[in-house]
Every structure is written in structure tokens, then in C-alpha cells.
Design an enzyme around this catalytic site. Structure first.
Site, PDB file in Angstrom:
ATOM      1  N   LYS A  52       0.816  -1.219   0.000  1.00  0.00           N
ATOM      2  CA  LYS A  52       0.000   0.000   0.000  1.00  0.00           C
ATOM      3  C   LYS A  52       0.851   1.270   0.000  1.00  0.00           C
ATOM      4  O   LYS A  52       0.537   2.242  -0.667  1.00  0.00           O
ATOM      5  CB  LYS A  52      -0.905   0.034   1.237  1.00  0.00           C
TER       6      LYS A  52
ATOM      7  N   ARG B 255      -1.694 -10.559  12.698  1.00  0.00           N
ATOM      8  CA  ARG B 255      -2.097  -9.293  12.076  1.00  0.00           C
ATOM      9  C   ARG B 255      -2.944  -9.548  10.830  1.00  0.00           C
ATOM     10  O   ARG B 255      -3.930  -8.846  10.577  1.00  0.00           O
ATOM     11  CB  ARG B 255      -0.867  -8.469  11.687  1.00  0.00           C
TER      12      ARG B 255
ATOM     13  N   ARG C   6     -11.562   1.442   8.496  1.00  0.00           N
ATOM     14  CA  ARG C   6     -11.155   0.077   8.841  1.00  0.00           C
ATOM     15  C   ARG C   6     -12.345  -0.791   9.224  1.00  0.00           C
ATOM     16  O   ARG C   6     -12.228  -2.000   9.284  1.00  0.00           O
ATOM     17  CB  ARG C   6     -10.187   0.117  10.033  1.00  0.00           C
TER      18      ARG C   6
ATOM     19  N   ARG D 245      10.891  -5.222  13.593  1.00  0.00           N
ATOM     20  CA  ARG D 245       9.805  -4.824  14.489  1.00  0.00           C
ATOM     21  C   ARG D 245       9.077  -6.077  14.982  1.00  0.00           C
ATOM     22  O   ARG D 245       8.990  -7.064  14.257  1.00  0.00           O
ATOM     23  CB  ARG D 245       8.792  -3.939  13.741  1.00  0.00           C
TER      24      ARG D 245
ATOM     25  N   ARG E   6      11.437  -8.123   6.416  1.00  0.00           N
ATOM     26  CA  ARG E   6      11.533  -6.666   6.527  1.00  0.00           C
ATOM     27  C   ARG E   6      12.281  -6.254   7.797  1.00  0.00           C
ATOM     28  O   ARG E   6      11.970  -6.715   8.885  1.00  0.00           O
ATOM     29  CB  ARG E   6      10.112  -6.071   6.528  1.00  0.00           C
TER      30      ARG E   6
END
Length: 227
Positions: free
Chosen positions: A19, A171, A93, A160, A127
Site C-alpha cells: 500500500k 495481524r 477500517r 519490528r 523486513r
């Protein structure tokens, strides 16, 4: 001269679906204002605004920020963008947020990045970030020059908690549960435009062609303007 109506667009997609990359390209080519709920939240929390303090209290307790707080935050910001084309990212959302947004403005199109969860899992767990700047590296397609080290500062990179495999699965499940009804809400209204694929660079040309039917490409105009 035909005056085009202003574009009111939403971009949706799971975390890690590309995104950010797609939004940046839309901004560059079509000159739209980009409003990210995540960026706006971080800004308000840093500035310790009333909404920011309230939002942080929910985040610190591991809770989702209630719909009315997110809606207030985003709609307040949109008031300053009424003369611009804009793209919302991270909002709405929930269906309640989508309904609240509908009361204030007419959405023209919802761009849905339909990327398989398995692809995203591989992408996100590869990542790593430089915490101070937010620079993001991906071990698969944009690795640092030296493993584990930021290219610019030489400082160590971190993964992270959000990008650790077990968290990524949670998630994605949460996104699916929360956002499927929103996608369905926009599908029923005939506004949902889904773009499926596993690579952003292959999905992008289709999004670009779709948006060209709505807005001119301002990047070409800029390039043609003598400096």
C-alpha cells in the site's frame, strides 16, 4: 474546458500488501493528497494533542482505537482537503467508519490490493527497519549493503515485533476479520476495484491505467515543463 470532478478514493490492503509503495506512486503521478490514518495518529501522539493522548491510552493497553475517535481524527483532517483530490489509507477500517465517512463525503472508488497472505508473510518477515529514520529494507528485494546495518548511518537495523512470523499471522487474521465486511460494504455499492497479484510492480500498471480514466498524469506534465 471540462472541469473534472474531484476524486475521493480509498486504498485498502493487508499490512505488507504494498500500500505504501502504490500510494507513493499515485501521489507522484496523479498529484492527489494522501491521508494515512497511521501517519496522522503518530503525528497527533507526538504532538500530544487531545486525540493523540486518547489514542495512545488505547494503544498502550493493546486495544483497538474506537471508531468514533478514528472517525473524528480523519474527518477533521479532511475538512482542510475539500478542494483537492485525495486518497485515504488505513481508513475506514470498519463498516461503522465507512458509514460515518459516507455521511460526510461521496467516495468514488476503493482500490483493493488483493495479495495472497502467503506472499505477505514472506515479504514482512524479511523486513528490517532503521528505527531513527523509519527506512525500510527487505532482505529479498531491497537488502542493506551490509547485512543488519543501515546504508546511510551505519547503525544497526531491527525487526519490528510486528514483522516477526507469529505476529504477522495474527495481524493478517485480524485484518481479514475486521476488513472483509468493509470490502463487502463497498463491493455492494459498486465502488470496489480489486487488483490481484503477488508483485507490486505487476499490479501497479493496472492501477495506473484505471486511475488514468479518472485523473490526468501530472508527472508527465511536470517533466515536459522547461526548467
Amino acid at each position: 474546458m471540462v472541469v473534472r470532478p474531484l476524486l475521493r478514493a480509498v486504498i485498502m490492503g493487508p499490512p505488507g500488501s504494498g500500500k505504501g509503495t502504490v500510494s507513493a506512486r499515485i501521489i507522484k503521478h496523479f498529484g492527489v493528497k494522501h491521508l494515512s490514518s497511521g501517519d496522522l495518529l503518530r503525528d497527533n501522539m507526538q504532538r500530544k494533542t487531545e486525540v493523540g493522548i486518547l489514542a495512545k491510552s488505547y494503544i498502550d493497553q493493546g486495544q483497538l482505537i474506537p471508531d468514533h475517535i478514528m472517525t473524528q481524527l480523519m474527518l477533521n483532517e479532511l475538512k482542510g482537503l475539500d478542494r483537492y483530490n485525495w486518497l485515504l489509507d488505513g481508513f475506514p477500517r470498519t463498516v461503522a467508519q465507512a458509514e460515518a465517512l459516507d455521511k460526510e463525503c461521496h467516495i468514488d472508488t476503493v482500490i483493493d490490493l488483493d495479495v495472497p497472505f502467503e506472499t505477505i508473510k514472506c515479504r514482512l518477515t524479511a523486513r528490517w527497519i532503521h528505527p531513527a529514520s523509519g527506512r525500510v529494507y527487505n532482505l529479498e528485494f531491497s537488502p542493506p549493503k551490509v547485512q543488519g546495518i543501515d546504508d546511510i548511518t551505519g547503525e544497526p537495523l531491527v525487526q519490528r515485533d510486528d514483522d516477526k512470523p507469529e505476529t504477522v499471522s495474527k495481524r493478517l487474521q485480524a485484518y481479514d476479520a475486521q476488513t472483509k465486511p468493509v470490502l463487502e460494504y463497498y463491493r455492494k455499492k459498486g465502488l470496489l476495484k480489486s487488483f490481484s497479484g503477488t508483485e507490486t510492480n505487476k499490479i501497479w500498471p493496472r492501477i495506473y491505467a484505471f486511475l488514468q480514466t479518472k485523473l490526468p498524469d501530472v508527472s508527465q506534465k511536470d517533466a515536459a515543463t522547461p526548467r
